[in-house]
Design a protein around this motif. Structure first.
Motif, PDB file in Angstrom:
ATOM      1  N   VAL A  74       0.841  -1.205   0.000  1.00  0.00           N
ATOM      2  CA  VAL A  74       0.000   0.000   0.000  1.00  0.00           C
ATOM      3  C   VAL A  74       0.871   1.247   0.000  1.00  0.00           C
ATOM      4  CG1 VAL A  74      -1.639   1.343   1.376  1.00  0.00           C
ATOM      5  CG2 VAL A  74      -1.999  -1.102   1.050  1.00  0.00           C
ATOM      6  N   LEU A  75       1.903   1.274   0.841  1.00  0.00           N
ATOM      7  CA  LEU A  75       2.792   2.439   0.870  1.00  0.00           C
ATOM      8  C   LEU A  75       3.563   2.591  -0.435  1.00  0.00           C
ATOM      9  CD1 LEU A  75       4.252   2.295   4.486  1.00  0.00           C
ATOM     10  CD2 LEU A  75       2.660   3.970   3.553  1.00  0.00           C
ATOM     11  N   ALA A  76       3.957   1.477  -1.041  1.00  0.00           N
ATOM     12  CA  ALA A  76       4.714   1.560  -2.292  1.00  0.00           C
ATOM     13  C   ALA A  76       3.845   2.054  -3.441  1.00  0.00           C
ATOM     14  CB  ALA A  76       5.295   0.192  -2.635  1.00  0.00           C
ATOM     15  N   ASN A  77       2.546   1.816  -3.378  1.00  0.00           N
ATOM     16  CA  ASN A  77       1.668   2.237  -4.469  1.00  0.00           C
ATOM     17  C   ASN A  77       1.154   3.660  -4.325  1.00  0.00           C
ATOM     18  OD1 ASN A  77       1.846  -0.108  -5.960  1.00  0.00           O
ATOM     19  ND2 ASN A  77       0.231  -1.097  -4.808  1.00  0.00           N
ATOM     20  N   VAL A  78       1.398   4.272  -3.187  1.00  0.00           N
ATOM     21  CA  VAL A  78       0.981   5.660  -2.991  1.00  0.00           C
ATOM     22  C   VAL A  78       2.034   6.547  -3.639  1.00  0.00           C
ATOM     23  CG1 VAL A  78       0.573   7.468  -1.295  1.00  0.00           C
ATOM     24  CG2 VAL A  78      -0.249   5.163  -0.868  1.00  0.00           C
ATOM     25  N   GLY A  79       1.634   7.264  -4.672  1.00  0.00           N
ATOM     26  CA  GLY A  79       2.567   8.139  -5.381  1.00  0.00           C
ATOM     27  C   GLY A  79       2.740   9.460  -4.660  1.00  0.00           C
ATOM     28  N   ALA A  80       3.468  10.340  -5.275  1.00  0.00           N
ATOM     29  CA  ALA A  80       3.686  11.669  -4.721  1.00  0.00           C
ATOM     30  C   ALA A  80       2.366  12.416  -4.642  1.00  0.00           C
ATOM     31  CB  ALA A  80       4.686  12.446  -5.572  1.00  0.00           C
TER      32      ALA A  80
END
Length: 94
Positions: A65-71
């Motif tokens: 989930v954290l890796a898929n959250v972009g800028a």
């Protein structure tokens, strides 16, 4: 003549390469912690074993989930300043 606000490059979002690097680093850290949890499940006795087992099971979900959250993008919207010719025409019309 009114002064227009100067745009700042610091208001721009992070570049795709920097964003990807940040997300990969976060994912790698989470997976390293998960690996440590797996090792501690084998090493630690008693009820602590279950705490580390839960960490090893739950961490991949949060890591993905954290890796898929972009800028988040720019803080303030960036609007282009009017062209100098357009400003002159607007001043003549007034």
């Amino acid at each position: 003549m009114a002064r227009s606000a100067v745009q700042s490059a610091t208001a721009l979002p992070a570049s795709p390469q920097d964003d990807r690097r940040r997300r990969m680093r976060q994912y790698s850290i989470a997976m390293t912690i998960r690996t440590i949890c797996f090792l501690l499940v084998v090493i630690v006795p008693d009820w602590w074993r279950f705490v580390f087992a839960v960490g090893a099971i739950v961490l991949p979900y949060f890591a993905v989930v954290l890796a898929n959250v972009g800028a988040g993008g720019a803080v303030d919207p960036i609007t282009p300043a009017p062209a100098p010719v357009q400003r002159e025409l607007e001043q003549r019309q007034q």
